[in-house]
Design a protein around this motif. Structure first.
Motif, mmCIF file in Angstrom:
data_model
loop_
_atom_site.group_PDB
_atom_site.id
_atom_site.type_symbol
_atom_site.label_atom_id
_atom_site.label_comp_id
_atom_site.label_asym_id
_atom_site.label_seq_id
_atom_site.Cartn_x
_atom_site.Cartn_y
_atom_site.Cartn_z
ATOM 1 N N GLU A 300 -7.371 3.864 -14.615
ATOM 2 C CA GLU A 300 -6.390 4.168 -15.674
ATOM 3 C C GLU A 300 -6.562 3.294 -16.914
ATOM 4 O O GLU A 300 -5.587 2.886 -17.547
ATOM 5 C CB GLU A 300 -4.949 4.034 -15.127
ATOM 6 C CG GLU A 300 -4.603 5.049 -14.078
ATOM 7 C CD GLU A 300 -4.975 4.574 -12.681
ATOM 8 O OE1 GLU A 300 -5.852 5.212 -12.063
ATOM 9 O OE2 GLU A 300 -4.401 3.594 -12.217
ATOM 10 N N GLU A 327 -4.228 -1.811 -5.559
ATOM 11 C CA GLU A 327 -2.973 -1.343 -6.142
ATOM 12 C C GLU A 327 -1.899 -1.328 -5.061
ATOM 13 O O GLU A 327 -2.118 -0.823 -3.967
ATOM 14 C CB GLU A 327 -3.153 0.062 -6.715
ATOM 15 C CG GLU A 327 -1.893 0.640 -7.311
ATOM 16 C CD GLU A 327 -2.186 1.892 -8.134
ATOM 17 O OE1 GLU A 327 -2.626 1.749 -9.289
ATOM 18 O OE2 GLU A 327 -2.010 2.998 -7.626
ATOM 19 N N HIS A 344 -5.994 2.862 -3.583
ATOM 20 C CA HIS A 344 -6.015 3.466 -4.913
ATOM 21 C C HIS A 344 -6.317 4.928 -4.721
ATOM 22 O O HIS A 344 -6.541 5.376 -3.601
ATOM 23 C CB HIS A 344 -7.016 2.777 -5.859
ATOM 24 C CG HIS A 344 -6.620 2.953 -7.298
ATOM 25 N ND1 HIS A 344 -7.224 3.856 -8.132
ATOM 26 C CD2 HIS A 344 -5.622 2.378 -8.018
ATOM 27 C CE1 HIS A 344 -6.632 3.803 -9.316
ATOM 28 N NE2 HIS A 344 -5.655 2.916 -9.271
HETATM 29 MN MN MN Z 1 -3.896 2.707 -10.537
#
Ligand code: MN
Length: 492
Positions: A300, A327, A344
Motif C-alpha cells: 500500500e 501487519e 498480509h
Molecule cells: Mn497492509
C-alpha cells in the motif's frame, strides 16, 4: 552494495606523553594485541583495526577526519588505557560523523595484589581515563554507545559486535534508495510521511517509478529466465496449485522488479494493490521472494516500513531468525490466552517461515486483478520485536515492542496467506494499549534477529525518538514518557 565483511572499525586508544615512551610503547603493543585477538576470535561481524594512540589534539582530529572520509570505516571504538586529557579530544570529536563506541575496559583482568605499585597504576588507569573520556562525550552531547566490561569476555564482545552491526546499518541507511511503484493507498495516514525529512535524518532516497514501466519490464522477461526461476521454486517450495500460469507470472514480476531495483541500486520497494496499471497480478510470491533476498518491502505504498525492513535486514545480515514485513490483522481474545494474528494480503517474508512454504493460488478480493500466487506458511515461534517508524510532523518516532511469537494455535485451513501469531509484551491487552497510545502503525517490521538494544542504538545515532514497550511497560508510564519526549523535541 557493500556487505558486513567489507566494513572495518577503528580502534583509537587514548593516552598522553606524561608517562614516557615506554608506557606508550606498551599501550600500543596491547592495543594491537587486543585487535588481533578480537579478529582471530571470529565473534565480531567486522574487522577491528588498531589505528593510533592519541596523545595530542592534532592526532585526535586527524584520526576522526580520516575515519569520516574512509568509506570502509563504519565507526570508531575508543578506549583510554591511561589517563588522556579530553580537551585534546574535543576538536576531533566535534567533527566526528561516524558512529562511536566508547569501550570502557582494562587490559588486565585482575589487580596484582603484590605487583601493584604506582607505575602499575599509572599504566593501567582506564577507570580514571575512561571517566575523563566519558565527560567530554557527555559535554559535547555527542551520541555514543558506552560498553563496559573485560575485553575478552564473551558478553562484552557480543555487545560490541551487536553495536558494529548497528553502525553498518547506519551506513546502509545513509546510502539507501527506495523504489516506489504507485503512490500510497488513498486516505491512509500512518503510511504517509515527509520524504525530505526521511532523507535528511536517515539518508533514505525515496522516489517513485511509474507502474507502467514495471509492466514493460515484465513483458521483456523471457521464457528461459522464467524456466530457470521455476526450477528454484520447485527446489525450495511445495507446489500446492495447478495454476502454473499464475506462478510463472509471479516469476516474471520477480525477475523484472529485481532487474529494476538492481539497475537503480535500490534495496527496498513498495507497491499498491490499487494501482497495478498494465500488470496482471499484484506481486505476491514475487514480493515475498525479493524480501527473502534482502530487499525491504512495504504494501500500500508504505515506503517507511519497506526502508526500515531493509535497514534491519542489513543489520542482521547472515543471521537466521528472519526479518519480515508484517501487519496486525486480528486478535484471539480468550481470557489469558490472547494473541495477535499477523499476516498480509499476500506479502509475508518467508525468512520467518517454520518449515517448507507452499505455493498456492487464490483469488484476491481487492484490486480486481488475476488470482496471484503466493507462499503460504506458519511463522516460527520465538522471542522477537516489532518495529514501526511514524512521522510525528517534523520528526520521526521509532516504536519497538517486545513480543513472543508462538506456533499459531489454530490451523486456519481456509486462510490463504502466511501467518504469524504472537503475544505482545507485557500482555496483549496492555501491549495493545501502549502501542496505540504511541501511535504505532498496523504495518511493522517483525524481526527475530535484531534486538531492542540495537534499535535503541540506531535511533540514538540517527537522532530520532525511540519508544520501547517491554514487559515492564504500563500505559501510565508510557503516556508520561511520550509527553516528556514531545516537550523535549519541541525545544530542539
Ligand atoms: Mn497492509
Amino acid at each position: 552494495m557493500k556487505q558486513m565483511k567489507d566494513y572495518e572499525f577503528w580502534f583509537v586508544v587514548g593516552s598522553q606523553y606524561l608517562y614516557g615512551p615506554e608506557v606508550l610503547a606498551t599501550v600500543e603493543k596491547r592495543g594491537r594485541e587486543m585487535c588481533a585477538k578480537w579478529n582471530a576470535g571470529g565473534k565480531l561481524p567486522c574487522r577491528i583495526v588498531f589505528k593510533t594512540i592519541v596523545k595530542t589534539s592534532e592526532e585526535a582530529t586527524n584520526a576522526v577526519k580520516d575515519a569520516n572520509h574512509d568509506p570502509n570505516c563504519a565507526g570508531i571504538v575508543t578506549w583510554c588505557h591511561t589517563f588522556s586529557p579530553s580537551k585534546m579530544w574535543l576538536n576531533g570529536l566535534r567533527l566526528l560523523q561516524k558512529p562511536w563506541c566508547h569501550l570502557a575496559t582494562q587490559y588486565n583482568r585482575h589487580i596484582p595484589d603484590r605487583g601493584i605499585d604506582m607505575d602499575f597504576m599509572n599504566l593501567n588507569q582506564a577507570a580514571h581515563g575512561d571517566r575523563e573520556h566519558g565527560f567530554i562525550g557527555a559535554r559535547l552531547r555527542k551520541s555514543r554507545k558506552v560498553i563496559a566490561g573485560y575485553w575478552e569476555d564473551r558478553d562484552v564482545i557480543d555487545r560490541l559486535g551487536s553495536w558494529m552491526r548497528v553502525a553498518v546499518a547506519v551506513d546502509f541507511s545513509r546510502n539507501l534508495k527506495v523504489m516506489r511503484f504507485a503512490d500510497n493507498m488513498p486516505n491512509v495516514a500512518v503510511t504517509e510521511g515527509d520524504k525530505v525529512l526521511a532523507q535528511e535524518v536517515l539518508g533514505w532516497q525515496v522516489n517513485t517509478w511509474p507502474v507502467g514501466g514495471l509492466a514493460a519490464e515484465v513483458a521483456k522477461v523471457t521464457d528461459a529466465e522464467v524456466d530457470a526461476l521455476m526450477k528454484e521454486y520447485r527446489k525450495l517450495y511445495t507446489f500446492n496449485t495447478k495454476n502454473i500460469k499464475s506462478v510463472r507470472y509471479q516469476a516474471k514480476e520477480e525477475i523484472a522488479m529485481k532487474k529494476m531495483l538492481d539497475r537503480e541500486g535500490c534495496k527496498a520497494f513498495s507497491d499498491h494493490f490499487g494501482d497495478l496499471y498494465g500488470l496482471e497480478q499484484l506481486p505476491g510470491l514475487a514480493a515475498q521472494r525479493l524480501m527473502a533476498q534482502g530487499y525491504g518491502f512495504g504494501g500500500e505504498g508504505d515506503w517507511k516500513v519497506a526502508a526500515l525492513q531493509s535497514v534491519v535486514k542489513a543489520m542482521t545480515e547472515g543471521q537466521k531468525g528472519g526479518t519480515a514485513f508484517m501487519e496486525d490483522y486480528t486478535y484471539e481474545l480468550e481470557k489469558g490466552k490472547e494473541y495477535s494474528l499477523g499476516a498480509h494480503m499476500l506479502e509475508v517474508d518467508p525468512s520467518v517461515a517454520s518449515g517448507r512454504p507452499r505455493i498456492e493460488v487464490h483469488p484476491l478480493g481487492i484490486g480486481g486483478k488475476a488470482d496471484p500466487a503466493r507462499l503460504v506458511f506458519e511463522g516460527r515461534a520465538g522471542k522477537a520485536i516489532v518495529l514501526s517508524l511514524i512521522d510525528m510532523g517534523g520528526r520521526l518516532r521509532l516504536i519497538c515492542q517486545d513480543v513472543e511469537a508462538v506456533k499459531p494455535i489454530y490451523r486456519m485451513p481456509n486462510l490463504p496467506v502466511a501467518r504469524v501469531m504472537w503475544k505482545a509484551m507485557p500482555n496483549v491487552k496492555t501491549g495493545v494499549e501502549c502501542w496505540i497510545t504511541a501511535g504505532g502503525a498496523h504495518h511493522t517490521v517483525l524481526t527475530y534477529d535484531a534486538t531492542a538494544e540495537q534499535m535503541r542504538d540506531f535511533a540514538r545515532i540517527m537522532d530520532i525518538e525511540f519508544v520501547h514497550i517491554t514487559k515492564d511497560s504500563t500505559p501510565e508510564k508510557l503516556e508520561h514518557e511520550l509527553f516528556l519526549n514531545d516537550l523535549a523535541w519541541k525545544l530542539r
